[in-house]
Design an enzyme around this catalytic site. Structure first.
Site, PDB file in Angstrom:
ATOM      1  N   GLY A   1       0.813  -1.207   0.000  1.00 58.04           N
ATOM      2  CA  GLY A   1       0.000   0.000   0.000  1.00 58.04           C
ATOM      3  C   GLY A   1       0.842   1.251   0.000  1.00 58.04           C
TER       4      GLY A   1
ATOM      5  CG  ASP B   1      -9.688   9.238   6.838  1.00 54.63           C
ATOM      6  OD1 ASP B   1     -10.566   9.670   6.078  1.00 54.63           O
ATOM      7  OD2 ASP B   1      -8.602   8.793   6.437  1.00 54.63           O
TER       8      ASP B   1
END
Length: 683
Positions: free
Chosen positions: A20, A136
Site C-alpha cells: 500500500g 477518517d
C-alpha cells in the site's frame, strides 16, 4: 527510499512486499523474525523526514492506535525507527479492504450490511469510550479477513476528543466528510457516525450518494444536498436499514445518533425487525443551545435593573421608611424610676428558679433509674474478629446479636458494622446487633452459548454477574443474534459484579450460504431448493435399495455446511433397486468359524493439552495477543505419522487436541517450529 524485499529493519523485521501507499506512509508486508509471524510494516515516506510536523503526526498515529485494544481494531505491536526509517508495526490482516469488496460485489444484502456495520460500530464504540475520534471512517480503512472478521485500521488522523478539537483539524476523505468537517467545524463522535452512514449507503446501493468535479463542490453537497432515495437505488433494502442510514447521515449533528451505542441498538433491532418502527427521529434541537436575545428582551432587562436599583437603595436627602421608624423626640435623660423594669426582673427570677427545680428533678429521676435499671456503654466492635468482639462484649457486659452478609471490602470473619454507635449507653439487658462479613461471594459463570443477548444478560444478572462488551462476528453454525462464545468459560468461579464479554453471531460470513438437507426429496424439488439458496445442482444416477426411484439418495456436501454462493452440489438420484443384484444366501457360521473371528478392538480417546510457553518462545506478554504457529506430530508404535497444524492467538490458549489411538503414540508439540513438549500416550 523504497525498501526492497529481503531488507532487514531493526535486526528484526524482514521486508516481504509493498502492499500500500498513502499520503504519509508506505505500507509493506514484513516478517517478524523474533516471533515468526507476518506483520503490517508502515514506514514514513522519505519526503516527510525533514518535516517535523509530519513526524509528530506519525508518532501520534502510533500512540492513538496503541491505546486501543479491541477484536475489531487492528492491533499495534511496535513503533520505532532505524536511522531515518520511522516505522509502526501492526497486525497483518490476510484479506482485503471493504472498498475492494464493495467494488467486487455491491450492493450487499441487508444482513451483510448489518453484520459489517455492527463490527465497525463496536470498534468505534470502544475508541470513543477511550476518548479517540477516528475522523477518517471510509471503506479503504476497513479490513475484511478471509473468515469475514472486520477490523478498523488507520487511526493516523484520530486524536483524543477534547474541547480543543476545532476547525483547523478537519481532514479525512471528502467523499465521506460530515457536514461539520466540510465547514471546518467542531469534530466529535457524531462525525464518525455520519461517515459510517455514508459507508453503509455505499454498501447497500453500490454507489456513493454525492459526487463533484472538485473536492469543494463535493463538500458543498454534503452540506446542502439531501441523501438520494435508497429504495430507488436498491428496492431490496429493508425499511429498517434505510431509516438507520437516513438518521446517521442527518446534516445537523443533533438529529443523528448521539452515540455509537444508540446506533448499535438499532442495528441489532434491524436483524429481527424489517419495519424500522424502532428508529426514533430527533426532531427538536436539544436544550441548552445558545439563543440570541431580541432588542425588546434586552430593553426589558435594562428597565428591570433600573427599577430594582431605585427600590433597593435609599437616596440621601429623600424620604425613606428607614428613618420614619425613629422617634426623634425620645430623650434618655428624662427617665426616672421605672416600675415596669422592676416587674420584669422579678418575673425573670421566678422563671429561673422554676427551671432549676425542673433540672434537679430530671437529674434525680435519672440517678434513681440508674440504680434500679443499670446501663452499659457500647464499645466499638467494627473491624474486630468475631472472637475478639465476643470477648470484649463479655468484659463490658454487653449482649450481642450476630448477623452475617457477604462483603467485597471486608474480610471473612470481621465485623462490618453495629446497629448501636460506640459510647452509647443502653440498658444492660438490651442487645447490640453486629454484622459479620462472610467474605466475597464467588459465583459460577453460567453457559451463555446459543442464548440471545437479552437472555445472556438475564442469565448473568441472576447469579450477580454483569454483561461486558458485545462483539459481533460472522458464524456459519450459530443463528443470527445468538451467543457464539464468552470471555470467561462456563463453570469458572468469579466475584459478583464481574463483567463477561459475549461474542454474538451475525450469521454466515459475506458471500456464503448454508447447504440445505435434500435427502429423500424428489429430484426437481431438491434442485429448486438449491437454486433458491444460490447453489447449483449436478445430478448423477445410481441404484438404491433405500430410496425410491426419482428421489435424492445422496448429496456431495453435508447439510449444514457453509459454502460460497454458486457452489456446485452433486446430488445422487435413485434409480430404484438394481434388478441384476445377486443376493448372497445366508449361511450359519460354525462354532469353529465364530471362534476364529477376531474381536473388534475399540480405540482409546486421548486429549493432549496445549499450553503457551513464553520463556521458550521469547514472547513479550505485554504485546497485545500475539499469534503462535502450532504443530502437533503424532508418531504411532508401528511408524505411522500424522501432523496437525494451525495458528492461534495467546488468548485462545489453553486448548486440547483430541485423538483416538489403538497403539502406543508419542505426540510432539512445536511452537513456531520449535519443539517445546513431548507427550506419550499408552494404549
Amino acid at each position: 527510499m523504497k525498501l526492497e524485499p529481503g531488507t532487514l529493519i531493526n535486526d528484526r523485521y524482514t521486508i516481504i512486499e509493498q502492499i500500500g501507499l498513502g499520503g504519509m506512509a508506505v505500507v509493506y508486508r514484513a516478517r517478524d523474525e523474533k516471533l515468526g509471524r507476518d506483520v503490517t510494516f508502515k514506514v514514513l515516506r522519505e519526503e516527510h523526514l525533514s518535516d517535523n510536523e509530519f513526524i509528530k503526526r506519525f508518532n501520534v498515529e502510533a500512540r492513538a492506535a496503541a491505546s486501543l485494544s479491541h477484536p475489531n481494531i487492528v492491533s499495534v505491536y511496535d513503533v520505532g525507527n532505524d536511522g531515518d526509517i520511522y516505522f509502526i508495526v501492526m497486525e497483518y490482516v490476510d484479506g482485503c479492504t471493504l472498498k475492494e469488496l464493495i467494488n467486487r460485489k455491491a450492493p450487499f444484502d441487508n444482513q451483510e450490511v448489518i453484520s459489517i456495520s455492527l463490527q465497525v460500530a463496536s470498534a468505534l464504540e470502544h475508541a470513543h469510550a477511550n476518548g479517540i475520534i477516528h475522523r477518517d471512517i471510509k471503506p479503504q480503512n476497513i479490513l475484511v479477513s478471509g473468515s469475514g472478521k472486520v477490523k478498523v485500521t488507520d487511526f493516523g488522523l484520530a486524536r483524543a476528543a477534547s474541547s480543543t478539537t476545532t476547525s483547523g483539524d478537519a481532514m479525512g476523505s471528502v467523499q465521506y466528510f460530515s457536514p461539520e468537517q466540510a465547514k471546518g467545524g467542531f469534530v466529535d463522535a457524531k462525525s464518525d457516525i455520519y461517515s459510517m452512514g455514508i459507508m453503509m449507503f455505499e454498501m447497500i446501493t453500490g454507489t456513493l450518494p454525492f459526487d463533484g468535479d472538485t473536492p469543494v463542490a463535493l463538500a458543498m453537497k454534503h452540506i446542502k444536498d439531501p441523501l438520494p432515495d435508497i429504495s430507488k437505488l436498491n428496492p431490496n433494502a429493508s425499511a429498517s436499514l434505510i431509516k438507520i442510514i437516513n438518521k446517521a447521515t442527518q446534516k445537523r449533528p443533533y438529529a443523528r445518533y448521539q452515540t455509537v451505542s444508540q446506533l448499535i441498538a438499532d442495528l441489532k433491532a434491524a436483524l429481527k425487525d424489517d419495519s424500522g418502527k424502532f428508529v426514533k427521529i430527533n426532531e427538536e434541537e436539544p436544550e441548552g443551545q445558545t439563543i440570541a436575545m431580541s432588542d425588546e428582551e434586552l430593553k426589558k432587562i435594562r428597565n428591570g435593573a433600573e427599577e430594582y436599583e431605585k427600590k433597593s437603595v435609599p437616596v440621601i436627602g429623600e424620604s425613606s421608611d428607614i428613618y420614619n421608624d425613629v422617634d426623634n423626640d425620645y430623650n434618655p435623660l428624662d427617665d426616672g424610676y421605672d416600675k415596669d423594669k422592676e416587674r420584669k426582673v422579678v418575673i425573670v427570677a421566678v422563671i429561673t428558679a422554676l427551671a432549676l427545680i425542673v433540672i434537679l428533678t430530671v437529674i434525680g429521676v435519672f440517678v434513681i433509674n440508674q440504680i434500679n435499671n443499670p446501663t452499659v456503654k457500647v464499645p466499638n466492635f467494627e473491624g474486630m474478629t468475631v472472637e475478639d468482639a465476643e470477648e470484649l462484649a463479655q468484659d463490658k457486659g454487653v449482649s450481642l446479636n450476630e448477623e452475617t452478609e457477604h462483603s467485597e471490602e471486608v474480610e471473612e470473619g470481621i465485623v462490618i458494622s453495629q446497629d448501636v454507635e460506640k459510647n452509647t449507653r443502653i440498658p444492660k439487658d438490651d442487645k447490640v446487633t453486629i454484622l459479620i462479613s462472610l467474605g466475597s461471594e464467588m459465583v459460577e459463570v453460567p453457559s451463555l452459548k446459543d442464548l440471545s443477548e437479552e437472555d445472556a444478560e438475564k442469565a448473568l444478572n441472576q447469579v450477580g454477574l454483569e454483561i461486558g462488551e458485545t462483539i459481533y462476528e460472522p458464524d456459519e453454525t450459530v443463528i443470527v443474534g445468538a451467543v457464539i462464545r464468552q470471555s470467561i468459560d462456563a463453570g469458572t468461579k468469579a466475584e459478583p459484579g464481574t463483567k463477561v464479554d459475549i461474542y454474538v453471531s451475525t450469521g454466515p460470513e459475506a458471500g456464503t450460504v448454508i447447504v440445505p438437507d435434500v435427502l429423500n426429496m424428489e429430484k426437481d424439488k431438491a434442485v429448486e431448493l438449491l437454486e433458491q439458496e444460490d447453489l447449483e445442482a449436478k445430478l448423477i444416477e445410481d441404484f438404491s435399495d433405500t430410496y425410491a426411484e426419482g428421489r435424492v439418495s445422496g448429496q456431495g456436501v453435508k447439510a449444514g455446511s457453509a459454502v460460497p454462493k454458486g457452489y456446485i452440489i452433486t446430488l445422487t438420484v435413485s434409480k430404484g433397486s438394481d434388478p441384476n443384484a445377486v443376493t448372497e444366501p445366508q449361511t450359519q457360521a460354525t462354532t469353529q468359524q465364530i471362534a476364529t473371528v477376531e474381536p473388534t478392538i475399540p480405540k482409546k480417546a486421548v486429549s493432549i493439552p496445549i499450553l503457551p510457553d513464553f520463556d521458550t518462545l521469547g514472547l513479550d506478554e505485554t504485546v497485545n495477543d500475539p499469534a503462535i504457529a502450532v504443530k502437533v506430530v503424532a508418531n504411532t508404535a508401528d511408524g505411522a505419522r500424522t501432523v496437525v497444524e494451525g495458528s492461534y492467538n495467546v488468548s485462545e490458549f489453553p486448548f486440547t487436541v483430541n485423538d483416538q489411538i489403538d497403539k502406543d503414540t508419542t505426540y510432539e508439540i512445536y511452537y513456531n517450529n520449535t519443539l517445546v513438549n513431548t507427550v506419550n500416550e499408552s494404549y
